[in-house]
Design a protein around this motif. Structure first.
Motif, short mmCIF file in Angstrom:
data_model
loop_
_atom_site.label_atom_id
_atom_site.label_comp_id
_atom_site.label_asym_id
_atom_site.label_seq_id
_atom_site.Cartn_x
_atom_site.Cartn_y
_atom_site.Cartn_z
N ARG A 34 3.29 -3.84 0.22
CA ARG A 34 2.68 -3.07 -0.87
C ARG A 34 2.00 -3.99 -1.90
N SER A 76 -1.34 -4.83 -0.33
CA SER A 76 -2.25 -3.68 -0.33
C SER A 76 -2.73 -3.30 -1.73
N PRO A 103 -6.41 -0.87 -4.42
CA PRO A 103 -6.20 -0.85 -2.97
C PRO A 103 -7.50 -0.64 -2.18
N VAL A 123 -8.03 -3.02 2.98
CA VAL A 123 -6.89 -3.07 3.89
C VAL A 123 -6.67 -1.67 4.47
N MET A 172 -3.53 0.75 6.02
CA MET A 172 -2.06 0.83 6.14
C MET A 172 -1.63 1.90 7.12
#
Length: 330
Positions: free
Chosen positions: A47, A50, A72, A77, A79
């Motif tokens: 986290r 990110s 983010p 990125v 996830m």
């Protein structure tokens, strides 16, 4: 894809230090696994990379750029979470296309169609594209969830225990598939798990976390054969390594504790051991022994039979040594 570098990264939640002074580099195109039990700091590290959590200290660089102040979305990125996170009212096709239709990416529809078809082929679900998400099996839903990340071309994929809610066979199948996909796409991937089998079979590099600290980082072979502590040695290997007092075996020893992988115990000579039980697993037999009140597990010839309370002799082969606190003695 891009190289991702963590430098002295720390994060606390109140009085709990979740991540402490972590430094590591995830190379361009590498499959890196963070391994550790619940509470070791795996998900928090993910986290922090990110941008879903703010750093207390240290820095994160993606592709050479400090992303500490980026949102983010700006970090580029993708996830994948433990739960499927699909839109149940949408088809597989629209679930896969959804990230590409974001206002930030502004992907043309013909490009969306091409990418969705390409990823569906890679995931081996092109025949499911027009199914609603609710019509899929658990394994298919997780493939689509992974596919939602794969349709993008981010700097790094971040995966938080995406296979843990699946049954054993599906987990094994998707492990192989995920590694194949990562190799085909040449993706940079950071994967979080507490499952040592996932770590050993998929990773180019493994980072072992203990109470928020990165205690060892290296290839699966390095960490298995050359662990820095009892903690690390116990994270990899099934059956688990036997940690015993060195004095249990005759001769000179380098440390207070001796670590013996099950395959590193020789039968035929040495100290006397009582057979507690034998587990016949087809290709191998696990032999559970008792030596002066200490439980030991070793591997033996699958064609040989053992009766309970039979006495055999065993001796160490290629042992690892640790001090009384569990640190490795070279």
């Amino acid at each position: 894809m891009a190289e991702v570098t963590l430098s002295n990264v720390s994060k606390a939640f109140g009085k709990t230090q979740a991540v402490s002074d972590i430094s590591m580099t995830i190379g361009d195109g590498e499959f890196v696994v963070l391994l550790g039990p619940t509470g070791a700091g795996k998900t928090t590290t993910l986290r922090l990379i990110s941008g879903l959590e703010k750093l207390d200290a240290g820095s994160v660089h993606i592709g050479g750029r400090d992303v500490g102040q980026d949102t983010p979305a700006q970090r580029d990125v993708a996830m994948v979470f433990q739960q499927y996170s699909l839109y149940p009212h949408l088809t597989v096709r629209d679930n896969l296309a959804f990230p590409l239709r974001s206002p930030i990416l502004k992907t043309p529809e013909d490009e969306i169609a091409r990418k969705v078809h390409e990823i569906a082929e890679v995931l081996q679900i092109p025949h499911k594209l027009d199914n609603k998400a609710t019509e899929l099996s658990g394994g298919e839903m997780q493939r689509v969830s992974i596919g939602r990340a794969l349709v993008r071309d981010p700097s790094i994929y971040l995966m938080d225990e995406p296979l843990s809610s699946l049954d054993a066979k599906l987990r094994a199948d998707l492990r192989v598939e995920l590694k194949r996909i990562q190799a085909e796409l040449g993706s940079t991937l950071l994967y979080v798990t507490h499952d040592q089998v996932e770590a050993m079979t998929m990773a180019n590099k493994i980072g072992v976390l203990e109470e928020g600290r990165l205690v060892q980082f290296g290839t699966p072979k390095e960490i298995y054969e050359d662990p820095v502590s009892v903690y690390v040695a116990s994270r990899l290997g099934l059956p688990r390594i036997n940690i015993l007092p060195s004095g249990l075996f005759p001769g000179a020893h380098k440390g207070a504790q001796i670590g013996l992988r099950p395959e590193n115990i020789r039968q035929g000579d040495g100290v006397e051991a009582r057979v507690v039980r034998a587990e016949h697993l087809g290709d191998q037999t696990r032999l559970h022994l008792d030596v002066q009140g200490h439980a030991i597990t070793t591997l033996t010839d699958p064609h040989r039979t053992y009766s309970s309370d039979a006495m055999i002799r065993i001796s160490p082969q290629n042992p690892l040594y640790f001090d009384a606190q569990g640190a490795r003695v070279a």
